[in-house]
Design an enzyme around this catalytic site. Sequence first.
Site, PDB file in Angstrom:
ATOM      1  N   HIS A 115       0.754  -0.954   0.076  1.00 19.56           N
ATOM      2  CA  HIS A 115       0.010  -0.020   0.073  1.00 19.56           C
ATOM      3  C   HIS A 115       1.339   0.713  -0.347  1.00 19.56           C
ATOM      4  O   HIS A 115       1.676   1.401   1.264  1.00 19.56           O
ATOM      5  CB  HIS A 115      -0.443  -0.095   1.019  1.00 19.56           C
ATOM      6  CG  HIS A 115      -1.524   0.717   1.646  1.00 19.56           C
ATOM      7  ND1 HIS A 115      -3.164   0.970   0.612  1.00 19.56           N
ATOM      8  CD2 HIS A 115      -1.754   2.357   1.701  1.00 19.56           C
ATOM      9  CE1 HIS A 115      -3.677   2.504   0.428  1.00 19.56           C
ATOM     10  NE2 HIS A 115      -3.066   2.758   1.814  1.00 19.56           N
ATOM     11  N   ASP A 149     -10.242  -6.362   7.625  1.00 20.83           N
ATOM     12  CA  ASP A 149     -10.757  -4.441   7.498  1.00 20.83           C
ATOM     13  C   ASP A 149      -9.588  -3.804   6.376  1.00 20.83           C
ATOM     14  O   ASP A 149      -8.374  -4.358   6.228  1.00 20.83           O
ATOM     15  CB  ASP A 149     -10.774  -4.159   8.345  1.00 20.83           C
ATOM     16  CG  ASP A 149     -11.321  -4.435   9.436  1.00 20.83           C
ATOM     17  OD1 ASP A 149     -12.628  -4.776   8.967  1.00 20.83           O
ATOM     18  OD2 ASP A 149     -11.423  -4.040  10.481  1.00 20.83           O
TER      19      ASP A 149
HETATM   20  C1  GAR Z   1       1.210   0.787  -6.206  1.00 20.13           C
HETATM   21  O1  GAR Z   1       0.959   2.238  -5.938  1.00 20.13           O
HETATM   22  C2  GAR Z   1       0.190  -0.124  -4.815  1.00 20.13           C
HETATM   23  O2  GAR Z   1       1.149   0.721  -3.637  1.00 20.13           O
HETATM   24  C3  GAR Z   1      -1.363   0.600  -5.069  1.00 20.13           C
HETATM   25  O3  GAR Z   1      -1.171   0.868  -6.702  1.00 20.13           O
HETATM   26  C4  GAR Z   1       0.086   0.924  -7.598  1.00 20.13           C
HETATM   27  C5  GAR Z   1       0.090  -0.158  -8.440  1.00 20.13           C
HETATM   28  O4  GAR Z   1       0.541  -0.237  -9.212  1.00 20.13           O
HETATM   29  N1  GAR Z   1      -1.663  -0.336  -4.427  1.00 20.13           N
HETATM   30  C6  GAR Z   1      -3.344   0.405  -3.879  1.00 20.13           C
HETATM   31  O5  GAR Z   1      -3.055   1.584  -3.652  1.00 20.13           O
HETATM   32  C7  GAR Z   1      -3.943  -0.840  -3.261  1.00 20.13           C
HETATM   33  N2  GAR Z   1      -4.778  -0.368  -1.924  1.00 20.13           N
HETATM   34  P1  GAR Z   1       1.876  -1.366 -10.102  1.00 20.13           P
HETATM   35  O6  GAR Z   1       0.263  -1.923 -10.526  1.00 20.13           O
HETATM   36  O7  GAR Z   1       2.423  -0.523 -11.196  1.00 20.13           O
HETATM   37  O8  GAR Z   1       2.541  -2.126  -8.897  1.00 20.13           O
END
Ligand code: GAR
Length: 221
Positions: A115, A149
Amino acid sequence: MAAITARTRLGVLISGRGSNLQALIDAGAAVDYPAAPVLVISNRPEAQGLARAAAAGIRTRVIAHGSYPDRGRFEAALTEALDEAGVELVCLAGFMRLLTAAFVTRWRDRLINIHPSLLPAFKGLDTHAQALAAGVKFTGCTVHFVRPDMDSGPIILQAAVPVRQDDSEESLAARVLAAEHRSYPLAVRWIAEGRVRLAGERVLVEGALVQPPSTINPWTD
Ligand code: GAR
């Protein structure tokens, strides 16, 4: 927590770009890395990450949430595919669907997420906008075991990233993303090496490095 097997079989769940998936693929290409993705599942057929997996010769599946009558049956399809591929550790990597307690319990302590904030701050979406609005001087990323959660669960590691006074959402996101790409493979390595133990809801990592003294990051007027 018990060590999983020698080269831990990862199932990576994505919804989009897949740059964290790429970090896991790249890590798994090293002979001494103790884990490798064996299956990539996307809930969106257009996810860029699917092409990254295919280019690396990793099996892909599209399991589109819209094709199932309810969450339970969507998640049953996920579990069936993961089981069929012999997945030992499920890595959420930009997987933008909330998972039910039933799925999370089924994969308890074998399901991790990355995250883009220092949890428990800034759960949910638009984490960098939230960080900028709050005026925090550090943000970062968190790798954690998943609990029912949203964006909660025992924290395996966090990487802190200073917020610059003139940061935009984009510039901050880029620096946090670079930290994510270092953090996810490291956390997976520790789990695969059997060094990660839960003490209640706190995570202890055997032989983890002692951190340097904290950094102070004021802004100037
Ligand atoms: C990343 O920044 C990840 O931490 C976030 O989405 C992005 C995906 O990037 N995840 C969340 O926000 C989950 N709550 P990616 O597809 O290039 O790995």
